[in-house]
Write a protein that holds these residues in place. Structure first.
Motif, PDB file in Angstrom:
ATOM      1  N   TRP A   1     -26.923  19.093 -31.357  1.00 44.96           N
ATOM      2  CA  TRP A   1     -25.733  19.300 -32.183  1.00 44.96           C
ATOM      3  C   TRP A   1     -25.030  20.618 -31.859  1.00 44.96           C
ATOM      4  CZ3 TRP A   1     -23.507  15.767 -35.349  1.00 44.96           C
ATOM      5  CH2 TRP A   1     -24.267  14.634 -35.669  1.00 44.96           C
ATOM      6  N   THR A   2     -25.713  21.510 -31.195  1.00 50.65           N
ATOM      7  CA  THR A   2     -25.090  22.798 -30.857  1.00 50.65           C
ATOM      8  C   THR A   2     -23.900  22.618 -29.925  1.00 50.65           C
ATOM      9  OG1 THR A   2     -27.174  23.965 -31.171  1.00 50.65           O
ATOM     10  CG2 THR A   2     -25.520  25.049 -29.825  1.00 50.65           C
ATOM     11  N   VAL A   3     -23.983  21.617 -29.035  1.00 52.25           N
ATOM     12  CA  VAL A   3     -22.859  21.364 -28.119  1.00 52.25           C
ATOM     13  C   VAL A   3     -21.602  21.018 -28.900  1.00 52.25           C
ATOM     14  CG1 VAL A   3     -22.065  19.965 -26.196  1.00 52.25           C
ATOM     15  CG2 VAL A   3     -24.469  20.609 -26.343  1.00 52.25           C
ATOM     16  N   LEU A   4     -21.756  20.139 -29.903  1.00 59.34           N
ATOM     17  CA  LEU A   4     -20.608  19.794 -30.735  1.00 59.34           C
ATOM     18  C   LEU A   4     -20.167  20.982 -31.583  1.00 59.34           C
ATOM     19  CD1 LEU A   4     -18.649  17.626 -31.722  1.00 59.34           C
ATOM     20  CD2 LEU A   4     -20.377  16.917 -33.404  1.00 59.34           C
ATOM     21  N   ALA A   5     -21.133  21.818 -31.997  1.00 62.16           N
ATOM     22  CA  ALA A   5     -20.762  23.000 -32.783  1.00 62.16           C
ATOM     23  C   ALA A   5     -19.905  23.956 -31.963  1.00 62.16           C
ATOM     24  CB  ALA A   5     -22.027  23.692 -33.275  1.00 62.16           C
ATOM     25  N   GLU A   6     -20.214  24.088 -30.672  1.00 68.24           N
ATOM     26  CA  GLU A   6     -19.399  24.954 -29.822  1.00 68.24           C
ATOM     27  C   GLU A   6     -17.980  24.429 -29.700  1.00 68.24           C
ATOM     28  OE1 GLU A   6     -21.489  25.055 -26.187  1.00 68.24           O
ATOM     29  OE2 GLU A   6     -23.035  26.457 -26.881  1.00 68.24           O
TER      30      GLU A   6
ATOM     31  N   LEU B   1     -38.191  11.954 -38.215  1.00 68.68           N
ATOM     32  CA  LEU B   1     -37.797  13.338 -38.465  1.00 68.68           C
ATOM     33  C   LEU B   1     -36.492  13.654 -37.755  1.00 68.68           C
ATOM     34  CD1 LEU B   1     -38.315  16.110 -39.636  1.00 68.68           C
ATOM     35  CD2 LEU B   1     -39.796  16.610 -37.680  1.00 68.68           C
ATOM     36  N   ALA B   2     -36.337  13.163 -36.538  1.00 62.10           N
ATOM     37  CA  ALA B   2     -35.083  13.373 -35.816  1.00 62.10           C
ATOM     38  C   ALA B   2     -33.916  12.717 -36.543  1.00 62.10           C
ATOM     39  CB  ALA B   2     -35.208  12.824 -34.395  1.00 62.10           C
ATOM     40  N   ALA B   3     -34.137  11.507 -37.079  1.00 63.78           N
ATOM     41  CA  ALA B   3     -33.081  10.835 -37.826  1.00 63.78           C
ATOM     42  C   ALA B   3     -32.704  11.620 -39.076  1.00 63.78           C
ATOM     43  CB  ALA B   3     -33.531   9.425 -38.202  1.00 63.78           C
ATOM     44  N   ALA B   4     -33.688  12.225 -39.752  1.00 66.91           N
ATOM     45  CA  ALA B   4     -33.394  13.024 -40.938  1.00 66.91           C
ATOM     46  C   ALA B   4     -32.579  14.261 -40.577  1.00 66.91           C
ATOM     47  CB  ALA B   4     -34.701  13.425 -41.632  1.00 66.91           C
ATOM     48  N   VAL B   5     -32.977  14.938 -39.488  1.00 64.41           N
ATOM     49  CA  VAL B   5     -32.216  16.124 -39.059  1.00 64.41           C
ATOM     50  C   VAL B   5     -30.795  15.722 -38.674  1.00 64.41           C
ATOM     51  CG1 VAL B   5     -32.103  17.985 -37.375  1.00 64.41           C
ATOM     52  CG2 VAL B   5     -34.314  17.316 -38.334  1.00 64.41           C
ATOM     53  N   ASP B   6     -30.657  14.607 -37.952  1.00 71.79           N
ATOM     54  CA  ASP B   6     -29.316  14.144 -37.568  1.00 71.79           C
ATOM     55  C   ASP B   6     -28.473  13.824 -38.796  1.00 71.79           C
ATOM     56  OD1 ASP B   6     -29.876  14.433 -34.904  1.00 71.79           O
ATOM     57  OD2 ASP B   6     -30.400  12.331 -34.569  1.00 71.79           O
ATOM     58  N   ALA B   7     -29.093  13.224 -39.818  1.00 79.28           N
ATOM     59  CA  ALA B   7     -28.344  12.887 -41.020  1.00 79.28           C
ATOM     60  C   ALA B   7     -27.854  14.140 -41.732  1.00 79.28           C
ATOM     61  CB  ALA B   7     -29.228  12.061 -41.962  1.00 79.28           C
ATOM     62  N   LEU B   8     -28.715  15.160 -41.826  1.00 80.45           N
ATOM     63  CA  LEU B   8     -28.306  16.387 -42.514  1.00 80.45           C
ATOM     64  C   LEU B   8     -27.231  17.132 -41.738  1.00 80.45           C
ATOM     65  CD1 LEU B   8     -31.769  17.710 -43.780  1.00 80.45           C
ATOM     66  CD2 LEU B   8     -30.067  16.356 -45.015  1.00 80.45           C
ATOM     67  N   LEU B   9     -27.424  17.250 -40.424  1.00 82.93           N
ATOM     68  CA  LEU B   9     -26.414  17.954 -39.626  1.00 82.93           C
ATOM     69  C   LEU B   9     -25.130  17.139 -39.528  1.00 82.93           C
ATOM     70  CD1 LEU B   9     -28.618  19.452 -36.773  1.00 82.93           C
ATOM     71  CD2 LEU B   9     -27.851  20.522 -38.894  1.00 82.93           C
ATOM     72  N   GLY B  10     -25.240  15.821 -39.488  1.00 84.47           N
ATOM     73  CA  GLY B  10     -24.042  14.991 -39.470  1.00 84.47           C
ATOM     74  C   GLY B  10     -23.211  15.177 -40.721  1.00 84.47           C
TER      75      GLY B  10
ATOM     76  N   ALA C   1     -28.381  24.734 -44.455  1.00 84.49           N
ATOM     77  CA  ALA C   1     -27.401  25.350 -45.339  1.00 84.49           C
ATOM     78  C   ALA C   1     -26.116  25.595 -44.569  1.00 84.49           C
ATOM     79  CB  ALA C   1     -27.935  26.661 -45.920  1.00 84.49           C
ATOM     80  N   ASP C   2     -24.984  25.469 -45.250  1.00 84.69           N
ATOM     81  CA  ASP C   2     -23.690  25.714 -44.595  1.00 84.69           C
ATOM     82  C   ASP C   2     -22.851  26.616 -45.474  1.00 84.69           C
ATOM     83  OD1 ASP C   2     -21.876  24.061 -46.390  1.00 84.69           O
ATOM     84  OD2 ASP C   2     -23.232  22.480 -45.715  1.00 84.69           O
ATOM     85  N   ASP C   3     -21.763  27.104 -44.904  1.00 80.21           N
ATOM     86  CA  ASP C   3     -20.842  27.989 -45.623  1.00 80.21           C
ATOM     87  C   ASP C   3     -19.614  27.236 -46.094  1.00 80.21           C
ATOM     88  OD1 ASP C   3     -22.598  30.015 -45.093  1.00 80.21           O
ATOM     89  OD2 ASP C   3     -21.546  30.710 -43.295  1.00 80.21           O
ATOM     90  N   GLY C   4     -19.722  25.926 -46.267  1.00 82.16           N
ATOM     91  CA  GLY C   4     -18.602  25.091 -46.665  1.00 82.16           C
ATOM     92  C   GLY C   4     -18.296  25.159 -48.142  1.00 82.16           C
ATOM     93  N   PRO C   5     -17.533  24.173 -48.634  1.00 81.66           N
ATOM     94  CA  PRO C   5     -17.118  24.181 -50.041  1.00 81.66           C
ATOM     95  C   PRO C   5     -18.209  23.788 -51.018  1.00 81.66           C
ATOM     96  CG  PRO C   5     -16.271  22.237 -48.939  1.00 81.66           C
ATOM     97  CD  PRO C   5     -16.917  23.073 -47.871  1.00 81.66           C
ATOM     98  N   GLY C   6     -19.353  23.388 -50.552  1.00 87.30           N
ATOM     99  CA  GLY C   6     -20.441  23.000 -51.453  1.00 87.30           C
ATOM    100  C   GLY C   6     -20.705  21.507 -51.410  1.00 87.30           C
ATOM    101  N   LEU C   7     -21.745  21.109 -52.074  1.00 84.51           N
ATOM    102  CA  LEU C   7     -22.181  19.722 -52.054  1.00 84.51           C
ATOM    103  C   LEU C   7     -21.417  18.924 -53.093  1.00 84.51           C
ATOM    104  CD1 LEU C   7     -24.262  17.816 -50.722  1.00 84.51           C
ATOM    105  CD2 LEU C   7     -25.756  18.288 -52.657  1.00 84.51           C
ATOM    106  N   SER C   8     -20.854  17.808 -52.657  1.00 82.99           N
ATOM    107  CA  SER C   8     -20.121  16.929 -53.566  1.00 82.99           C
ATOM    108  C   SER C   8     -21.064  15.877 -54.139  1.00 82.99           C
ATOM    109  CB  SER C   8     -18.968  16.248 -52.817  1.00 82.99           C
ATOM    110  OG  SER C   8     -18.288  15.345 -53.664  1.00 82.99           O
ATOM    111  N   THR C   9     -20.812  15.498 -55.372  1.00 85.18           N
ATOM    112  CA  THR C   9     -21.703  14.517 -56.018  1.00 85.18           C
ATOM    113  C   THR C   9     -21.584  13.138 -55.391  1.00 85.18           C
ATOM    114  OG1 THR C   9     -19.968  14.075 -57.652  1.00 85.18           O
ATOM    115  CG2 THR C   9     -21.631  15.724 -58.215  1.00 85.18           C
ATOM    116  N   ASP C  10     -20.519  12.869 -54.618  1.00 82.65           N
ATOM    117  CA  ASP C  10     -20.382  11.550 -54.018  1.00 82.65           C
ATOM    118  C   ASP C  10     -21.321  11.357 -52.839  1.00 82.65           C
ATOM    119  OD1 ASP C  10     -18.638  13.490 -52.673  1.00 82.65           O
ATOM    120  OD2 ASP C  10     -18.157  11.799 -51.365  1.00 82.65           O
TER     121      ASP C  10
END
Length: 447
Positions: free
Chosen positions: A298-303, A344-353, A382-391
């Motif tokens: 995911w770092t490639v896409l982050a760049e 575990l890879a699928a879980a990490v992908d889901a969170l980063l996605g 954890a991210d610096d975004g607007p926060g977690l939405s209930t949806d």
């Protein structure tokens, strides 16, 4: 249920035995008393002709002989005051019979007294007295009562045995139905109930088997549909691969690698859908390498989107991490967890996605992997975004344009290892997702 049926039969039989045995016991006592009284009365009546006609010498001899052979004391009171047979005092019943010339049976505390008045003697009225002691009145009654009690106990035990057999025949199919239902609840769809017992239970067993067949059929259809839908992705993937091969330079290799990874994921999805796997109680993987590999992907896409990535892995007391647009770092140890590597890879992908899907470009995020108390690992995204939405929390329902399955995939991965997932808000207001991954069920054997 078996105990209650047995108690019900026991109570019913006890009431029936009491209703039968108690009157019978009283009847036996009455019969014994009447038998003793009748025998004594017969002995007294047999002396009446002799007392009325025999001379004194013959009368004395006959009375003495009969009194010796009789069970009850037998006495003859003559009008001149003579007493023949068993010596006994003149009771009030004897005096009354001599005066009034009547025969009667008198109840006494110590037994029954039978007096017979003999009229027509020259010297006056003679009285024959037969006395039945209380012991003679109840002779054989105690033994009869013991026989009745033994018969009642034997009947009660026999009834309890029959009730236990019947209740076992009723409860055993119910227990088997319960066992089969629990096996079905544990996803053992091969479990089937054996139709046995009463017709109603056989009907329930047939309905449960039909339900299991229907569930198995529906799951098979669902897996085939998932496999078919996944197979339809092969056509656009093939087209994308051809376009990637037509490119030149480093972009071609990078896009080709991503297409290969997606094709492997689709192939794995088809295989998993068509060939159902039982849950592996001994699943294990090394969390540090799995997390590092997915973060690197995911770092490639982050760049490309201008996101700063921080990877912090702590294993065996050693920490490693980088900040910025890359996440390379060296391994500081191992963190075995009780989930397969692909899950575990699928879980990490889901969170980063979710981070990329629900935060604007340029939003930084961090991935922290640390040991868990008691074994396992704790993964925090954890991210610096607007926060977690209930949806994002409810499975299959999302107002943010997603499928609503990402967090649920991560939650199921955590639960399969004995852990859990927590959703919270970070210090700066961004979303924070924590996965607690449990240790392997057995000691892992890792390279």
């Amino acid at each position: 249920m078996r105990r209650r049926l047995t108690l019900l039969v026991a109570a019913t039989m006890c009431l029936a035995l009491l209703a039968f045995v108690v009157p019978l016991a009283l009847l036996l006592r009455t019969v014994a008393q009447d038998r003793a009284t009748t025998t004594a009365g017969a002995d007294a009546q047999s002396l009446v002709p002799l007392v009325g006609t025999a001379d004194p010498v013959s009368l004395r001899t006959s009375v003495e002989h009969m009194a010796a052979d009789s069970r009850a004391p037998l006495t003859v009171f003559l009008a001149d005051g003579s007493v023949l047979g068993t010596r006994a005092p003149r009771t009030s019943a004897v005096r009354l019979a001599a005066l009034a010339g009547v025969s009667r049976t008198v109840e006494r505390p110590d037994g029954r007294e039978i007096v017979v008045a003999v009229l027509g003697r020259p010297d006056g009225t003679a009285v024959i007295r037969a006395f039945v002691p209380a012991a003679e009145l109840t002779r054989g009654v105690a033994r009869a009562w013991l026989v009745l009690a033994g018969l009642g106990v034997a009947l009660l035990l026999l009834g309890l045995l029959v009730a236990d057999r019947l209740s076992r025949a009723l409860v055993s199919p119910i227990t088997e139905l319960s066992t089969v239902s629990h096996r079905l609840a544990r996803a053992d769809l091969t479990a089937r109930a054996r139709p046995d017992g009463p017709p109603e239970l056989r009907e329930v067993a047939g309905a449960l088997n039909h339900l299991a067949d229907r569930i198995q059929e529906l799951l098979r259809e669902e897996r085939e549909q998932v496999a078919d839908l996944s197979h339809r992705l092969r056509a656009p993937l093939t087209s994308l691969r051809l376009e990637a091969e037509s490119l030149a330079g480093p972009d071609a290799a990078r896009i080709g690698a991503r297409v290969d990874a997606m094709e492997r994921a689709v192939t794995g999805l088809i295989s998993q859908a068509r060939h159902r796997r039982e849950p592996d109680a001994h699943a294990v993987c090394e969390a540090t390498s799995a997390v590092r590999e997915r973060v690197a992907f995911w770092t490639v896409l982050a760049e490309d989107t201008g996101r700063a990535v921080t990877l912090d892995i702590t294993a065996d007391g050693t920490a490693s991490g980088t900040a910025g647009g890359t996440a390379d770092g060296t391994a500081g140890g191992t963190l075995p967890v009780g989930v397969p590597a692909d899950e575990l890879a699928a879980a990490v992908d889901a969170l980063l996605g979710n981070v990329f899907a629900h935060t604007p470009d340029g939003t930084a995020f961090s991935v922290i992997l640390a040991p868990r108390t008691g074994g396992g690992a704790v993964l925090t995204v954890a991210d610096d975004g607007p926060g977690l939405s209930t949806d994002l929390v409810q499975r299959g329902a999302s107002l943010g344009g997603s499928t609503g399955l990402g967090l649920d995939i991560a939650r199921r991965v955590a639960r399969s290892s004995g852990g859990r997932m927590d959703l919270s808000t970070g210090p700066d207001g961004g979303a924070r997702v924590t996965l607690e991954l449990g240790p392997p069920a057995s000691p892992p054997v890792l390279p």
